[in-house]
Motif scaffolding. Structure first.
Motif, short mmCIF file in Angstrom:
data_model
loop_
_atom_site.label_atom_id
_atom_site.label_comp_id
_atom_site.label_asym_id
_atom_site.label_seq_id
_atom_site.Cartn_x
_atom_site.Cartn_y
_atom_site.Cartn_z
N VAL A 136 -12.32 -7.08 -16.54
CA VAL A 136 -13.05 -5.66 -16.11
C VAL A 136 -11.84 -4.62 -15.77
CG1 VAL A 136 -14.65 -7.00 -15.14
CG2 VAL A 136 -12.80 -5.76 -13.49
N ILE A 137 -10.90 -5.19 -15.89
CA ILE A 137 -9.07 -3.54 -15.67
C ILE A 137 -8.15 -4.36 -16.83
CG2 ILE A 137 -8.02 -2.11 -14.94
CD1 ILE A 137 -10.17 -2.47 -12.37
N GLY A 138 -7.49 -3.62 -17.36
CA GLY A 138 -6.39 -4.03 -18.04
C GLY A 138 -6.73 -4.77 -18.98
N GLY A 139 -5.63 -5.91 -19.09
CA GLY A 139 -5.33 -6.71 -20.29
C GLY A 139 -4.73 -6.62 -20.70
N LYS A 144 -10.20 3.58 -9.54
CA LYS A 144 -10.22 4.65 -9.29
C LYS A 144 -8.92 4.76 -9.01
CE LYS A 144 -15.34 6.69 -7.72
NZ LYS A 144 -15.39 6.54 -6.62
N THR A 145 -8.13 3.53 -8.09
CA THR A 145 -7.45 3.50 -7.55
C THR A 145 -5.94 2.62 -8.85
OG1 THR A 145 -8.18 2.70 -5.72
CG2 THR A 145 -5.15 1.85 -5.90
N LEU A 146 -6.43 2.71 -8.86
CA LEU A 146 -5.28 2.60 -10.33
C LEU A 146 -4.60 3.84 -11.30
CD1 LEU A 146 -6.05 -1.35 -11.35
CD2 LEU A 146 -3.76 -0.20 -10.00
N LEU A 147 -6.36 4.05 -11.57
CA LEU A 147 -5.50 5.71 -12.11
C LEU A 147 -5.07 6.61 -10.96
CD1 LEU A 147 -6.70 7.26 -14.76
CD2 LEU A 147 -8.57 8.12 -13.30
#
Length: 493
Positions: A319-322, A279-282
């Motif tokens: 689990v996020i990005g990559g 949520k924060t990165l979005l």
């Protein structure tokens, strides 16, 4: 994006380097920089160099690192201006002789500590904060009355070129000079005799700097790095923790020596942490961080390939990005869950936008893991449990420690900033910078009168004279019998 093989900034001829050193050493010997008014004028010049050229620094930093303007202000130009102002305001007090307590025999003498400049200082900057990490140490060196040679990082060539063009317009070139170049130029500088060397960068290069300095018996300040852990306990507000972890980790695309390098999270809240981080990165960077004007880039292809390779070799779960794109030197904000101690991401400092998460059964397991590694430059704890926080602080070592926040210690200039053990030697910021580049010269000024009191020091010696010296020179401790152990004594200080 600038690459290292593009000759953006003109390198200093190697043959000129000894002459540059001779010139600034001659200036120091002349006494020009001793005057406090001269130092203040130079500090004003440095302040104005930043204040009057903000747009140029924005452009150069964008070309080197795609650095957003707010990150440039928070991490570099804003703090430089602040430190200049603080040094100017406090210089008279910092430079004043410091009175000390003395024994009875010296009560009528002038005994103090002078704050003398050390001489000629070499400052070797680095590329991730190429303005800050070159000029903040220079503020302390100038305030302390030294002459300075600055070596900008060749890996951020646009900033190096800009500083090289601007510095002669604002600072006295008799006292402060720049040497541009790569490894041969740094080596040529290290072959020469300086009075203090200040280096920011990797531990491996730090060892080279220290070895070279040892040959000349030159003191060093080394600001290095390491794998800075972030403890996340069960009791914390995970939403807030996610936001503060994200800004600390992904500021400057993770290319910060005090960024959280990995997270130690108590089992049971790891999934909630990942959820809140998403949520924060979005919120911070949108659904496509590559198009966000608030997200920077990796400095070079070499660093890009190192990071991508580390991510390929991990046994954890991305689990996020990559995702990444070499042509744009872009690596998305990335979280890797369930990494193990032997994982590829847990070996060396990451220095990029990849955040491994290690799940532990208890914070004590995390403490044991941190203590099995070198002391980091920073350590972060997220918990509202004061007992737990104090336990972690009492049982770990690090250059700095922050509870329930990240990276703010760097902006508090009244705190000394530096590492311990492999993460660095010495510290700076604010008055500590002035102290780093000053020699504390013990000074005793006695009268030629009252010679009668000195006879107790002169031969012929006697027990009576020893008694007088003991009374005149040294503090006393009275001893009382210890009732529990008659053979022992109890000191009353």
């Amino acid at each position: 994006m600038a690459q290292n093989d593009i000759p953006i900034v003109e390198y200093t001829p190697l043959s000129d380097i000894p002459t540059i050193l001779q010139d600034v050493r001659a200036t120091f010997k002349s006494g020009l920089t001793k005057s406090l008014s001269y130092r203040k004028e130079q500090l004003k010049g440095l302040h104005n160099m930043i204040a009057e050229n903000e747009d140029l620094f924005r452009e150069a930093s964008f070309l080197d690192l795609r650095k957003p303007p707010q990150e440039l202000f928070l991490g570099e130009t804003g703090i430089i201006k602040h430190e200049c102002v603080e040094a100017i305001k406090n210089l008279d007090r910092w430079a004043s002789p410091e009175k000390v307590k003395v024994s009875l025999i010296n009560k009528f003498d002038d005994i103090h500590i002078r704050k003398d400049p050390v001489g000629v200082v070499l400052i070797i900057g680095t590329w991730n904060y190429p303005v800050n990490l070159l000029l903040i140490p220079a503020i302390g060196a100038i305030a302390a009355g030294n002459t300075v040679i600055l070596k900008p990082s060749e890996v951020s060539p646009h900033v190096a070129k800009l500083v090289t063009e601007l510095l002669p317009k604002y600072l006295d070139q008799r006292s402060y000079r720049i040497v541009n170049g790569a490894v041969p130029h740094t080596s040529a500088l290290l072959d020469l005799k300086f009075d203090h060397i200040f280096y920011t960068g990797s531990g491996n290069v730090g060892k080279i700097i220290m070895a070279a300095a040892a040959k000349q018996l030159t003191p060093v300040t080394l600001e290095l790095g390491g794998k800075s852990p972030a403890f996340v306990a069960k009791d914390g507000n995970i939403n807030t923790i996610a936001r503060r972890l994200a800004i600390g980790k992904f500021f400057n695309s993770g290319q910060t020596c005090i960024a959280p390098d990995y997270v130690i999270v108590e089992r049971g809240v790891e999934n909630e942490l990942v959820k809140e981080m998403k949520k924060t990165l979005l919120e911070f960077y949108g659904a496509a961080p590559q198009t966000s004007p608030s997200y920077g880039r990796i400095v070079s292809k070499g660093h890009f390939h190192r990071l991508v390779q580390g991510l390929k070799n991990t046994q954890g779960e991305v689990v996020i990005g990559g995702d990444s794109q070499e042509d744009d030197l872009f690596i998305a904000p990335t979280l890797v869950l369930n990494v193990k101690p032997d994982d590829s991401l847990m070996q060396d400092e990451i220095f990029g936008p990849i955040l491994p998460i290690m799940v532990v059964d208890s914070m004590e397991d995390g403490v044991d893991y941190v203590n099995s590694k070198d002391q980091p430059l920073a350590l972060y704890i997220f918990s509202g449990n004061k007992k737990l926080v104090n336990h972690i602080l009492d049982n770990t070592r690090s250059g700095s420690a922050v509870v329930n926040e990240t990276m703010v210690q760097f902006t508090i200039t009244t705190l000394p900033f530096g590492g311990t053990g492999p993460s660095g030697i010495g510290s700076y910021h604010g008055k500590k910078s002035f102290d780093t580049f000053s020699h504390e010269r013990s000074t005793v000024i006695k009268s030629l009168g009252m010679e009668r009191f000195n006879t107790v020091r002169y031969p012929p010696y006697s027990e009576k004279k020893i008694g007088w010296l003991d009374w005149l020179l040294y503090s006393k401790v009275k001893y009382a019998p210890n009732a529990a152990n008659p053979g022992a004594s109890k000191a009353n200080l």
